[in-house]
Structures are given as structure tokens and as C-alpha cells.
Design an enzyme around this catalytic site. Structure first.
Site, mmCIF file in Angstrom:
data_model
loop_
_atom_site.group_PDB
_atom_site.id
_atom_site.type_symbol
_atom_site.label_atom_id
_atom_site.label_comp_id
_atom_site.label_asym_id
_atom_site.label_seq_id
_atom_site.Cartn_x
_atom_site.Cartn_y
_atom_site.Cartn_z
ATOM 1 C CB CYS A 65 -0.901 -0.017 1.233
ATOM 2 S SG CYS A 65 -2.043 1.385 1.259
ATOM 3 C CB CYS A 69 -2.358 3.502 8.162
ATOM 4 S SG CYS A 69 -3.425 4.235 6.881
ATOM 5 C CB CYS A 72 -1.621 -0.541 8.270
ATOM 6 S SG CYS A 72 -2.138 -1.726 7.010
ATOM 7 C CB CYS A 109 -15.494 -8.339 5.391
ATOM 8 S SG CYS A 109 -16.785 -8.407 6.659
ATOM 9 C CB CYS A 142 -19.056 -5.673 4.300
ATOM 10 S SG CYS A 142 -18.410 -4.088 4.876
ATOM 11 C CB CYS A 202 -19.233 -1.312 8.442
ATOM 12 S SG CYS A 202 -18.134 -2.188 9.572
ATOM 13 N NE ARG A 272 -18.354 -7.018 12.433
ATOM 14 C CZ ARG A 272 -18.496 -6.761 11.138
ATOM 15 N NH1 ARG A 272 -17.447 -6.817 10.346
ATOM 16 N NH2 ARG A 272 -19.665 -6.438 10.644
HETATM 17 S S1 SF4 Z 1 -4.913 0.821 6.589
HETATM 18 FE FE1 SF4 Z 1 -3.140 -0.174 5.576
HETATM 19 S S2 SF4 Z 1 -3.938 -0.928 3.610
HETATM 20 FE FE2 SF4 Z 1 -5.410 0.616 4.386
HETATM 21 S S3 SF4 Z 1 -4.779 2.618 3.487
HETATM 22 FE FE3 SF4 Z 1 -3.754 2.447 5.501
HETATM 23 S S4 SF4 Z 1 -1.730 1.529 5.020
HETATM 24 FE FE4 SF4 Z 1 -3.067 1.125 3.254
#
Ligand code: SF4
Length: 428
Positions: A65, A69, A72, A109, A142, A202, A272
Site C-alpha cells: 500500500c 497508516c 498497518c 468482508c 461488505c 460500517c 463487533r
Molecule cells: S490501513 Fe493499511 S492498507 Fe489501508 S490505506 Fe492504511 S496503510 Fe493502506
């Protein structure tokens, strides 16, 4: 305890507590914990009986990605040794979904890493939804694909998607500490786009990123205002190779207090337990079922959960029952709100908020309208991550009796090596 009597009475009426009352739940002591669980459990049973909704994650595209974040394992620069693969073919995704549905899940999901889908990606998801619904037309779907552009939510709705997951994750005030490549406002916008297109919203949070009690209460009230039909509560899985790898801030007791607070603020909304359930609640997982009415079956996006059979055993041993494919999740008044929103979709899709608390007379488990719920995840664009900003840790350390600092349990963090994207059978 006056606080719990007040919160229970409000919850049974479908009313939201004050912010101070929500903060007070997080400040209760371990000696009071079972009383807190019992009080919130009464509210849970009022609106959801003893039913547990099972959801099943299919990671359509894993890792790589461009977003940052901090929580993550799939983020830009992540050193976590997770599975990395590009889009599953519709047949592969349908095969994975079938395992979850066979295990008792009523919702699948579909999650993809990335900032947001291209129009070509929406085509891929459309084909995948068709493949899943061909095998089982009743299964709820979802989608969780990141930030949506104009008209993409409408295309997903037309494809047969029932709900869209996009978590707010943390408070508006601290969002910039965990992610710099998009904003809290971007996330709110996507939830509103989904809602506006008639998709069930959600949206949930991640606890354990070093946030303060105030941050947690802020995000939970924001989710209530946003009209989320389902609130996934993730407990940070501090993946090695991510910026939050050292953030072990949660104890099982703390997790239960957080779930109780979320339940009191969202008495009649699907709550959840999402990513981090096994890692942080550990042997206290069954108590979590008295607060939440929904969990994921089996594995998460990039980490492994306990065996699917252990999930099923836990539900049955606790005297709970698995929610059937034909049963509504939300109580009737909330399902009606969701149905009205879907019927009126096509407009701007603003927050539906309000509408809660008028539930007198509605009974748990009697929803006839198509319900709503949502996805959470367990590693990527949903449940998982974590981060710490210094202020929170300081605040919590100073609150006597309110915090249980967890020990690092890296032994419980297992990178997913089976199911979607592998040759091995899924855990369901
Ligand atoms: S949560 Fe993870 S997969 Fe989703 S946008 Fe952020 S870095 Fe990318």
C-alpha cells in the site's frame, strides 16, 4: 453503583450516555469490572438477545500500500513479513468466501489494501460479488476498499454490495499522528459517500495506539453521530516491522472496559470485536461476547486468529447462538432507519445520526428489514494497527486503577500463512 444503573437504564431505552458517563466507564477499577460487564450485557441482550453475528474476511489484495497508516502491516515501508499479493481472481475469492459461509458466517468482508479503488478495481469487485452471490445469494457482502471517489459507492451498491467498511480509527484530534497521507475528513467523507449510496455504513476504531480515554470517547461518539450501523472495535496488533510494534498498551480488563463503553454509547448498533481479539482479550474473550454481538470467524487480513472451531465452541459454551442467514442483525427501529437511508439514497449521503433512542417497544431480533452491519478487518484497511502518541500513555499511567499495562505478547501475533493468497485451506 449509580453510574451503572444510569447507563443501564439509558441503554435499555436506546439512549446515549453523556460524554462524562462514557469516560467514567473507562475509569472504573478491576474490582468493578464484572459489574460493568453485567450492566452493558443487559443492554446488549435487550437489543441483540444472545445472538452472535459471524463475519468472514477475504483479503483480495494484500500489502504494497502507498499509504502510511502507522498501525498497518500493509503500509508503505512496512517490514512486517506478511503475505503480499495482488487481486485475487473472482473464483479464488468466492472459494475463500465459501469456506467462511460454510463455517457459519452470514457476512463476507471483501478487503483490498490501497488508498482507494480505481474504476477497474470496482469492476473486479463487481465480478467477485457476482461469483459469491451465485454460490449463495443470501450472503451479505461488505466491501472495504479504501477512500471512495464519486459514483463508486453507487456502482458497488448496484453490484449487490450490502455494506461498506471504512474505519475512523481514532479521534479527529490525533488522526494526523497516525497517518499523514490522508485525513480524518477524507475518512468521514467516504463513510458518508457509502451511506449516501444506500450502503450500510460500517465504521469503527482501533484501540491501543497510545490514545487517551478522551480520544476513545471522541471517536466512539463521532461514529454514533455518523450513523454507523456497525462499529468494529479493533485492538492494535503491534506487528514487528511497523512503527507501532512496541505499543503494548492493552490488558484484557482494559479491552472489556472499552467494549462496554462502546456498547453503552451504541446500545442498539452492531458492535463487533475485530482484530486483536485473541491477542489482547485472550482467555477473557467469552466475556467480550456479553458486550459485542458480532465477531470475525477465523483469520484476519494479515494475521491468524484462533481456529474457527474454537470461535464456534466459545459461542456455544457461553450460551450464545450463531445468528442465522435469515435473521436480522439490528433491532427493528434501527433496521428501519437503515432501510429508509437506503431508500433515500442517491442524494448527498450525510450523516444520519439522530434517530436513536426512540426504540421503546422494539424487540431484539425482530428486524424484518434488510439489516446493516459492517466489516472490520484485522490487519489492513480496518482492524489491526496501532500507534502511540505520547500524551495518551502519560494520561493513562496517571489514572490510578483505570489502566492495565499489558505485557508484550509477540508470541500471540501470527502472520497469516493460510487461506486467500496461499495454497493452504482457509481457517473457518
Ligand atoms: S490501513 Fe493499511 S492498507 Fe489501508 S490505506 Fe492504511 S496503510 Fe493502506
Amino acid at each position: 453503583m449509580d453510574l451503572l444503573d444510569t447507563l443501564t437504564a439509558k441503554g435499555l431505552r436506546g439512549e446515549t450516555p453523556t460524554r462524562e458517563e462514557a469516560l467514567a466507564v473507562l475509569a472504573t477499577t478491576d474490582d468493578e469490572l464484572l459489574d460493568v460487564v453485567a450492566a452493558a450485557g443487559r443492554v446488549r441482550r435487550r437489543w441483540f438477545g444472545r445472538r452472535v453475528k459471524l463475519n468472514y474476511l477475504v483479503n483480495l489484495k494484500s500489502g504494497l500500500c502507498p499509504e502510511d497508516c502507522s498501525y498497518c502491516s500493509q503500509r508503505l515501508g512496512s517490514k512486517a513479513e506478511i503475505l503480499k499479493y495482488t487481486w485475487l481472481k473472482p473464483g479464488q475469492a468466492a472459494e475463500a468466501a465459501k469456506a467462511g459461509v460454510s463455517g457459519g458466517a452470514k457476512r463476507v468482508c471483501l478487503v483490498a489494501s490501497g488508498r482507494g479503488p480505481t474504476d477497474r478495481d470496482i469492476d473486479r469487485v463487481t465480478d467477485t460479488v457476482a461469483a459469491i452471490k451465485e454460490a449463495d445469494p443470501a450472503v451479505e457482502i461488505c466491501a472495504c476498499l479504501g477512500l471512495l471517489s464519486d459514483n463508486q459507492a453507487e456502482r458497488l451498491k448496484a453490484a449487490g454490495v450490502d455494506a461498506y467498511n471504512h474505519n475512523l480509527n481514532t479521534s479527529e484530534g490525533t488522526y494526523g499522528d497516525i497517518t499523514t497521507t490522508h485525513t480524518y475528513a477524507d475518512r468521514v467523507d467516504t463513510v458518508q459517500k457509502a451511506h449516501g449510496a444506500g450502503l450500510s455504513a460500517c465504521s469503527g476504531l482501533i484501540a491501543g495506539m497510545g490514545e487517551s480515554d478522551e480520544d476513545l470517547v471522541d471517536v466512539v461518539f463521532a461514529l454514533r453521530e455518523l450513523g454507523s450501523d456497525s462499529v468494529p472495535v479493533n485492538f492494535l496488533i503491534p506487528f514487528e516491522g511497523t512503527p507501532l510494534a512496541k505499543e503494548w498498551n492493552l490488558s484484557p480488563q482494559r479491552c472489556l472496559r472499552i467494549l462496554a463503553m462502546v456498547r453503552f454509547v451504541n446500545p442498539d448498533t452492531e458492535v463487533r470485536i475485530a482484530g486483536g481479539r485473541e491477542v489482547h482479550l485472550r482467555s477473557m474473550q467469552p466475556l467480550g461476547l456479553h458486550l459485542a454481538n458480532s465477531i470475525f470467524l477465523g483469520d484476519y487480513l494479515t494475521s491468524e486468529g484462533q481456529a474457527g472451531q474454537a470461535d464456534l465452541d466459545m459461542i456455544r459454551d457461553g450460551g450464545f447462538e450463531i445468528e442465522g442467514m435469515g435473521e436480522g442483525t439490528l433491532p427493528r427501529h434501527r433496521a428501519d432507519i437503515a432501510a429508509d437511508a437506503a431508500a433515500g439514497a442517491g442524494g448527498g449521503g450525510g450523516p444520519c445520526g439522530g434517530g436513536h433512542g426512540q426504540a421503546a417497544g422494539a424487540e431484539a431480533g425482530t428486524a424484518a428489514a434488510p439489516e446493516a452491519a459492517g466489516c472490520g478487518t484485522g490487519g489492513g484497511c480496518g482492524p489491526c494497527g496501532g500507534h502511540g502518541h505520547g500524551h495518551a500513555a502519560e494520561t493513562e499511567a496517571g489514572a490510578e486503577g483505570t489502566e492495565g499495562t499489558d505485557e508484550a505478547r509477540t508470541d500471540l501475533v501470527r502472520v497469516r500463512r493460510r487461506g486467500a493468497g496461499t495454497e493452504l485451506a482457509p481457517n473457518a
